[in-house]
Design an enzyme around this catalytic site. Structure first.
Site, PDB file in Angstrom:
ATOM      1  N   LYS A   1     -17.281  -7.107  -6.735  1.00  0.00           N
ATOM      2  CA  LYS A   1     -16.936  -8.364  -5.727  1.00  0.00           C
ATOM      3  C   LYS A   1     -16.476  -9.503  -6.322  1.00  0.00           C
ATOM      4  CE  LYS A   1     -19.540  -8.960  -2.268  1.00  0.00           C
ATOM      5  NZ  LYS A   1     -18.800  -9.109  -0.990  1.00  0.00           N
TER       6      LYS A   1
ATOM      7  N   HIS B   1     -31.341   1.485   5.790  1.00  0.00           N
ATOM      8  CA  HIS B   1     -30.864   1.801   4.572  1.00  0.00           C
ATOM      9  C   HIS B   1     -30.027   0.857   3.712  1.00  0.00           C
ATOM     10  CE1 HIS B   1     -28.040   4.032   1.923  1.00  0.00           C
ATOM     11  NE2 HIS B   1     -26.925   3.482   2.677  1.00  0.00           N
TER      12      HIS B   1
ATOM     13  N   LYS C   1       0.895  -1.295  -0.039  1.00  0.00           N
ATOM     14  CA  LYS C   1       0.152  -0.006  -0.067  1.00  0.00           C
ATOM     15  C   LYS C   1       0.713   1.146  -0.089  1.00  0.00           C
ATOM     16  CE  LYS C   1      -3.339   2.295   3.051  1.00  0.00           C
ATOM     17  NZ  LYS C   1      -4.754   2.229   2.381  1.00  0.00           N
TER      18      LYS C   1
ATOM     19  N   TRP D   1     -19.444  -8.513   7.628  1.00  0.00           N
ATOM     20  CA  TRP D   1     -18.419  -7.590   7.431  1.00  0.00           C
ATOM     21  C   TRP D   1     -17.325  -7.863   8.700  1.00  0.00           C
ATOM     22  CZ3 TRP D   1     -20.297  -2.229   5.934  1.00  0.00           C
ATOM     23  CH2 TRP D   1     -20.632  -2.091   4.494  1.00  0.00           C
TER      24      TRP D   1
ATOM     25  N   GLU E   1     -30.331   3.324  -2.623  1.00  0.00           N
ATOM     26  CA  GLU E   1     -29.476   3.880  -3.806  1.00  0.00           C
ATOM     27  C   GLU E   1     -30.289   3.925  -4.777  1.00  0.00           C
ATOM     28  OE1 GLU E   1     -27.366   4.172  -6.934  1.00  0.00           O
ATOM     29  OE2 GLU E   1     -27.917   2.172  -6.545  1.00  0.00           O
TER      30      GLU E   1
ATOM     31  N   HIS F   1     -21.274   9.784  -3.848  1.00  0.00           N
ATOM     32  CA  HIS F   1     -20.050   9.225  -4.020  1.00  0.00           C
ATOM     33  C   HIS F   1     -19.204  10.320  -5.134  1.00  0.00           C
ATOM     34  CE1 HIS F   1     -21.881   5.603  -2.801  1.00  0.00           C
ATOM     35  NE2 HIS F   1     -20.930   5.657  -2.270  1.00  0.00           N
TER      36      HIS F   1
HETATM   37  N1  GLN Z   1     -25.447   5.295   8.593  1.00  0.00           N
HETATM   38  C1  GLN Z   1     -24.349   5.029   7.899  1.00  0.00           C
HETATM   39  C2  GLN Z   1     -24.010   6.356   7.154  1.00  0.00           C
HETATM   40  O1  GLN Z   1     -24.659   7.185   7.124  1.00  0.00           O
HETATM   41  C3  GLN Z   1     -24.773   4.024   6.667  1.00  0.00           C
HETATM   42  C4  GLN Z   1     -23.378   3.716   5.777  1.00  0.00           C
HETATM   43  C5  GLN Z   1     -23.467   2.910   4.713  1.00  0.00           C
HETATM   44  O2  GLN Z   1     -24.768   2.542   4.116  1.00  0.00           O
HETATM   45  N2  GLN Z   1     -22.386   2.130   4.326  1.00  0.00           N
HETATM   46  O3  GLN Z   1     -22.466   6.468   7.029  1.00  0.00           O
HETATM   47 ZN    ZN Z   2     -25.019   3.439   2.131  1.00  0.00          ZN
END
Ligand code: GLN
Ligand code: ZN
EC number: 2.1.1.14
Length: 764
Positions: free
Chosen positions: A110, A649, A20, A569, A673, A702
């Site tokens: 992935k 989310h 890295k 994760w 999204e 992003h």
């Molecule tokens: N609540 C988290 C944030 O807003 C959600 C992050 C994510 O979706 N990876 O950072």
């Molecule tokens: Zn997210």
């Protein structure tokens, strides 16, 4: 006669993430190309030395890479999209991975069901061998260390399977692509690439290489008879005229599909099978046997999970295999590439609980395990004494086990229907139509990161740190008031990582000091290790959330990471079913949910961005996973009052195939999204009547751009056509922690404007 050993996929990053550092300093212009090569040669030599010390019969080469091993193959075969120009050098290589001023990067996705990501090949021109990387790397090992190696590379079938074929071009930027496997070119592509592989193999053979490993993990996916035909044809091309080079085809991450046909008919000298993932390969071995003219490379130490093997059990298992394969045809190996594991357990000694150290094996320890096994079989070394179960039992929590046993899986979930709940919620909260909100995090500025670092290193006191966080929260609340948002968040300033934060507050989780694993390119992550039964000793988020709520009359959301995401994760234990671990985490979170509700919090968001990541590779196993994943989510909130609103989310676009399960999660509101996929995600709602609250993210966080009112309105308008307007929320598509306030404020101003316009158009 003696049993042999082999290994592959050893981590590339170096014991202290040297790769890295080197590559990133090259990108930053701090070191020259020559320095880059010199320093990465050092890393390669160190790797080879470690592998040599493992006394393997087959030492791997060509499994090092500056960025990604699939990108290595693409650039070796001339699979370089036209937009990167027509000469190839190191900067072209990095441009394909990261984009350049003139060309957008290749897609990254992935790698199977792992957290590694590869650069997707784009098949737009003929294959042409530009350089023979396996040969170069074989020669390198021979020159530098005088060792004979077995080059490793992904095989032709999997390489094509993972790529895409460009279809039509739209404007200058957007090219529509189809997965190679789903295109009508699949067979032709595999066929023509296999001829180039043949050329590679011929050069290897004439340079004295004795064996090569071709990885074909795509063979564990749902492949059909016609795929097997394509595969066998390809291997006939590939092996044409090869006499003195042993070819081993490795499969891993799941059991080999079409076992009998492939194992007996593939024209190669050895087959690698993963015996650590489940017992299906072994069952097939018992049922169909194994061809007398092939070698079996038995994957018996895992590349995926960090748990030390039980030597007695493993020896016993190898003895079972020996009933079907002659001793001189058996090679013991790691099952899947070792780069999913950290390099070494050494730095963790003195840091992790001693008993836990006894239970773990990282990449170096896997090599030791292979070395020991070989000595047990070939030299009569006594089997090491272990007491793994007794150690595991020390982390057992009977209370937690009892609660899990009492779960009635058929009756998980809230009792009132969504419709009843939602009416109560909206009137209690006094929300307008098209309510506006964000996903949770606000910018993690330099200041925030510095305060956390200072606190961790003891430079500032707990009190100072907590006051700092409070000030950040206060500032965020003020900003949200000024923006005129409807539902607030506290901003997550106290959290570094959404899984780590909760893991550190729950029992049963451990965090390594140096347990880095490559996620993509130079990005590494340090997954938590779930080693014991999970519980929550005390409230984890209540202090910050209630403080934020005390500053405003608008509702502030409780903010939690969901059980499935925490699990997917992390490294997780293998001695109890994955489902039970998910339920344990869910029950711990459910206590937090109730504490928040008791403290007066009216909306609680439980994020599940990694919900889809644990999806099994074989379709036949997906339903079971999705069912318990949904249950785990529902367990976290089944006891809240109807008027308490649960949100969730998720941020990925492959949503369509699992939409019925997302609906079954029964969340009152889901924030997803939609902007990056240009609203493609909304297609799912054409077929599926999603009648719960939903916020199809109207802007892509992003990108550093400030989205215009018009472009966000487009997505909002598209949603109104597909979803009941009383259920639509207006929000960004993910957390804002990677952005800065200068971008966030004007973007959210525009977003609030969008909601106002929608209210005018559709009445409030
Ligand atoms: N609540 C988290 C944030 O807003 C959600 C992050 C994510 O979706 N990876 O950072
Ligand atoms: Zn997210």
């Amino acid at each position: 006669m003696a049993i042999k050993t082999s290994a592959f996929g050893y981590p590339k990053i170096g014991p202290n993430r040297e790769l890295k550092k080197v590559v990133e300093s090259y990108w930053a212009g701090q070191i020259s190309k020559e320095d880059l090569f010199k320093q990465t040669e050092e890393i390669q030599i160190q790797r080879l030395k470690t592998l040599k010390e493992a006394e393997l019969d087959y030492i791997p080469s060509n499994d090092f890479s500056l960025y990604d091993f699939i990108l290595d193959i693409s650039t070796m075969l001339g699979v370089i999209p036209k937009r990167f120009g027509n000469s190839y050098d190191l900067d072209t290589y990095f441009a394909m991975a990261r984009g350049s001023k003139t060309a957008i990067a290749c897609e990254m996705t992935k790698w199977f069901d792992t957290n590694y990501h590869y650069i997707v090949p784009e098949f737009e021109n003929e294959f042409k061998l530009l350089k023979n990387r396996p040969l170069d790397s074989y020669k390198f090992a021979k020159e530098k260390l005088g060792i004979e190696t077995k080059p490793v590379l992904v095989g032709p079938f999997t390489y094509i399977w993972l790529g895409k074929v460009p279809q039509k071009q739209e404007g200058t930027l957007i090219v529509h692509m189809v997965k190679a496997r789903e295109s009508d070119k699949f067979k032709e592509l595999v066929n023509s690439v296999s001829k180039v592989y043949n050329q590679i193999l011929k050069e290897l053979e004439s340079n004295g290489v004795k064996a090569i490993q071709l990885d074909e993990p795509a063979l564990v996916l749902d492949i059909d008879e016609s795929d097997v035909e394509v595969l066998i044809e390809a291997y006939k091309n590939l092996t044409d005229g090869i006499k003195n080079l042993e070819i081993f085809v490795h499969t891993y991450y799941e059991s080999l599909s079409n076992y009998e046909n492939i194992v007996f008919n593939l024209p190669v000298q050895g087959i690698g099978l993963d015996f650590t993932i489940n017992d299906e390969n072994f069952e097939n071995l018992k049922k169909y046997g194994f061809p007398k003219d092939k070698k079996l490379i038995a994957g018996i130490v895992s590349g995926r999970d960090p748990w030390k093997i039980d030597f007695a059990k493993t020896v016993d298992f190898v003895n079972q295999i020996l009933k079907f394969v002659d001793e001189d045809r058996l090679i013991l190996s790691n099952s899947s590439p070792l780069f999913h594991l950290p390099v070494s357990l050494e730095p963790e000694k003195g840091h992790l609980d001693e008993r836990l150290i006894e239970l773990l094996s990282f990449a170096n320890e896997r090599l030791d395990e292979l070395k020991t096994l070989k000595k047990i079989f070939n030299e009569g070394l006594p089997i090491p004494k272990q007491n793994l179960q007794a150690l595991r039992d020390e982390f057992k929590d009977e209370e937690v086990r009892k609660k899990i046993a009492q779960i009635d899986e058929k009756n998980i979930g809230r009792k009132e229907s969504f419709k009843e709940r939602y009416v109560k919620q909206i009137s209690l909260l006094g929300l307008p139509k098209f309510p506006t909100t964000t996903i949770g995090s606000f910018p993690q500025t330099k200041e925030v990161r510095k305060a956390r670092a200072d606190f961790t290193s003891g430079k500032i006191s707990q009190d100072d740190y907590e006051n700092f966080i409070k000030n950040q929260i206060k500032n965020a609340i003020e900003i949200q008031e000024n923006l005129g948002l409807d539902v607030f968040v506290h901003g997550e300033f106290e959290r570094s990582d959404m899984v780590e934060f909760f893991g550190q507050k729950m029992k049963g989780f451990a965090f390594t000091k140096n347990g880095w694993v490559q996620s993509y390119g130079t990005r590494c992550v340090r997954p938590p290790i779930i080693y014991g039964d999970v519980s929550r000793p005390e409230p984890m988020t209540v202090k910050e959330i209630t403080y934020a709520q005390s500053l405003t009359s608008k509702p502030v959301k409780g903010m939690l990471t969901g059980p499935v995401t925490i699990l997917n994760w992390s490294f997780y234990r293998k001695d109890i079913p994955k489902k039970e671990i998910a339920y344990q985490i869910a029950l711990a979170l459910s206590e937090e949910v109730l504490d928040l509700e008791r403290a007066g919090i009216k909306i609680i968001q439980i994020d599940e961005p990694a919900f889809r990541e644990g999806l099994p590779l074989k379709k036949s196993k997906q339903k079971e996973y999705l069912e318990w994943a949904v249950n785990a989510f529902k367990l976290t909130n089944e006891k809240v009052k109807p008027e308490t609103q649960i949100q969730t989310h998720m941020c990925y676009s492959e949503f369509n195939e699992i939409i019925e399960y997302i609906y079954a999660m029964d969340s009152d509101v889901i924030l997803i999204e939609a902007s990056r996929s240009k609203g493609e995600i909304l297609d799912a709602f054409e077929k599926f009547n999603y009648d719960h609250g939903i916020g199809p993210g109207v802007y892509d966080i992003h990108s550093p751009r400030i989205p215009s009112v018009e472009e966000m309105l487009e997505i909002a308008e598209r949603s109104v056509k597909l979803i009941d307007k009383n259920l639509i929320w207006i929000n960004p598509d993910c957390g804002l922690k990677t952005r800065n306030w200068e971008e966030v404020i004007p973007s959210l101003q525009n977003m609030v404007q969008v909601a106002r316009i929608m209210r005018q158009r559709y009445g409030d």
